[in-house]
Design an enzyme around this catalytic site. Structure first.
Site, PDB file in Angstrom:
ATOM      1  N   ASP A  68       0.804  -1.225   0.000  1.00 31.17           N
ATOM      2  CA  ASP A  68       0.000   0.000   0.000  1.00 31.17           C
ATOM      3  C   ASP A  68       0.838   1.277   0.000  1.00 31.17           C
ATOM      4  OD1 ASP A  68       0.958  -0.424   2.564  1.00 31.17           O
ATOM      5  OD2 ASP A  68      -0.995  -0.846   3.437  1.00 31.17           O
ATOM      6  N   HIS A 139      -7.324  -4.676   9.776  1.00 32.37           N
ATOM      7  CA  HIS A 139      -7.006  -4.458   8.363  1.00 32.37           C
ATOM      8  C   HIS A 139      -5.721  -5.162   7.948  1.00 32.37           C
ATOM      9  CE1 HIS A 139      -4.933  -0.389   9.459  1.00 32.37           C
ATOM     10  NE2 HIS A 139      -3.971  -1.188   9.064  1.00 32.37           N
ATOM     11  N   GLU A 144      -9.610  -1.759   5.011  1.00 32.08           N
ATOM     12  CA  GLU A 144     -10.304  -1.512   6.271  1.00 32.08           C
ATOM     13  C   GLU A 144     -11.575  -2.372   6.347  1.00 32.08           C
ATOM     14  OE1 GLU A 144      -8.825   0.078   8.472  1.00 32.08           O
ATOM     15  OE2 GLU A 144      -8.295   2.139   8.002  1.00 32.08           O
TER      16      GLU A 144
HETATM   17  C1  GLP Z   1      -0.508   0.157   8.606  1.00 36.03           C
HETATM   18  C2  GLP Z   1      -0.194  -0.591   7.299  1.00 36.03           C
HETATM   19  C3  GLP Z   1      -0.417  -2.056   7.426  1.00 36.03           C
HETATM   20  C4  GLP Z   1       0.194  -2.531   8.718  1.00 36.03           C
HETATM   21  C5  GLP Z   1      -0.581  -1.965   9.874  1.00 36.03           C
HETATM   22  C6  GLP Z   1      -0.022  -2.348  11.232  1.00 36.03           C
HETATM   23  O1  GLP Z   1      -1.663   0.905   8.570  1.00 36.03           O
HETATM   24  N1  GLP Z   1      -0.926  -0.103   6.176  1.00 36.03           N
HETATM   25  O2  GLP Z   1       0.123  -2.726   6.301  1.00 36.03           O
HETATM   26  O3  GLP Z   1       0.152  -3.925   8.793  1.00 36.03           O
HETATM   27  O4  GLP Z   1      -0.675  -0.575   9.783  1.00 36.03           O
HETATM   28  O5  GLP Z   1       1.065  -1.551  11.563  1.00 36.03           O
HETATM   29  P1  GLP Z   1       2.051  -1.801  12.736  1.00 36.03           P
HETATM   30  O6  GLP Z   1       2.866  -2.979  12.331  1.00 36.03           O
HETATM   31  O7  GLP Z   1       2.855  -0.565  12.835  1.00 36.03           O
HETATM   32  O8  GLP Z   1       1.236  -2.088  13.936  1.00 36.03           O
END
Ligand code: GLP
Length: 243
Positions: A68, A139, A144
Site C-alpha cells: 500500500d 485491516h 479496512e
Molecule cells: C498500517 C499498514 C499495514 C500494517 C498496519 C499495522 O496501517 N498499512 O500494512 O500492517 O498498519 O502496523 P504496525 O505494524 O505498525 O502495527
C-alpha cells in the site's frame, strides 16, 4: 488451517520471520516477495539486511510488490511507504530498484492508480511469499473493515482508528493522509504463502478475532483462515488471547 508459532518476544519473532524469508530465497532465488510496512516487519527487515551484509543473502533476482501507499504522498516524502521501504530495506540490500513496486501515491486519479498497480502486480507474476502485519481494526494492507472483501487494488478512506494509530509517524493527526491505495484482499489471498506477523499486547484481541472468529469483511484479516499456506508468527503478548 494455519500454523501458529508463538515467540518469546519481538526480537525472536523478527529473527524467525527473517529465517522464513531466507528459506524462501534459498528455495527460489528469483522469488516474488509481497512486502508490508508498519512497525512490525521492521525487525525482520533489519535481520535481512544483517544477513545480506554477512554475505548470506542475494536479492539480485528478487522482485517485490508492496501492499500500500498513502494517496497524496510522494516517494520522497519521509512518511510515504516508498520512502519507508527504500530507507529500511531496499537501499541496504542488492535488490534492483526497478524490481520493487509500490503504488504511486501521487497519481490523483484513483481509478488509474488502482488499474496501474494491478497491472504492475500482474507483471511480476505470482507472489511467492507475502508478509503481512495486522491493523488494530483487523485491516491487512490498508483494507479496512467493509461490507465485502476487495478484489484488486482499491482506494480506501482510512478509519479514525487507523489515522490515530498511524499518527505516531507524523507530526500531527492532521498530517495523516485520509486516503490510501492498497492491494486488494483478492490479490493478497492469491499469494502462494502468507506470513502474518503480530506483536504486542494491543493486537491480542484483534488477532484472536482474526484467527478464531467468523470470517467476515468486518475483520478483513479473518479471510486468512481460508488460506492454504498461512503461517502466523505472534509473540507471547500478541498471542495472549488465543487459548
Ligand atoms: C498500517 C499498514 C499495514 C500494517 C498496519 C499495522 O496501517 N498499512 O500494512 O500492517 O498498519 O502496523 P504496525 O505494524 O505498525 O502495527
Amino acid at each position: 488451517m494455519f500454523s501458529l508459532e508463538i515467540t518469546k518476544d519481538y526480537q525472536e519473532l523478527s529473527e524467525r520471520a527473517a529465517e522464513l524469508v531466507v528459506k524462501q530465497l534459498k528455495k527460489k532465488a528469483n522469488s516474488v516477495l509481497g512486502l508490508a510496512t508498519g512497525s512490525t516487519p521492521l525487525g525482520c527487515y533489519e535481520q535481512l539486511v544483517k544477513l545480506y551484509k554477512a554475505g548470506e543473502l542475494d536479492f539480485s533476482g528478487v522482485h517485490s510488490v508492496n501492499l500500500d501507499e498513502y494517496r497524496g504522498l510522494a516517494a520522497e516524502d519521509k512518511n510515504s511507504y516508498r520512502h519507508f521501504m527504500d530507507e529500511n530495506l531496499f537501499s541496504k540490500i542488492n535488490i534492483v530498484k526497478e524490481h520493487t513496486h509500490v503504488p504511486d501515491g501521487m497519481e490523483e486519479n484513483r481509478e488509474k492508480a488502482c488499474k496501474d498497480y494491478d497491472a504492475e502486480i500482474l507483471s511480476v507474476g505470482e507472489i511467492d511469499l507475502q508478509i503481512l502485519g495486522l491493523g488494530l481494526d483487523g485491516h491487512i494492507g490498508f483494507n479496512e473493515p467493509a461490507d465485502f472483501f476487495s478484489k484488486g487494488t482499491n482506494c480506501v478512506r482510512l478509519t479514525d482508528e487507523t489515522i490515530e494509530s498511524n499518527q505516531r509517524f507524523f507530526r500531527s493527526k492532521e498530517e495523516v493522509p485520509r486516503e490510501a491505495y492498497t492491494m486488494g484482499i483478492g490479490s493478497i489471498f492469491s499469494a502462494k504463502k502468507i506470513l502474518l506477523l503480530v506483536s504486542g499486547k494491543a493486537k491480542a484481541g484483534i488477532l484472536e478475532k482474526a484467527l478464531k472468529g467468523p470470517v467476515t469483511p468486518r475483520v478483513p484479516a479473518s479471510i486468512l483462515q481460508f488460506h492454504r499456506d498461512l503461517t502466523v508468527l505472534a509473540d507471547e503478548e500478541a498471542a495472549s488471547a488465543l487459548s
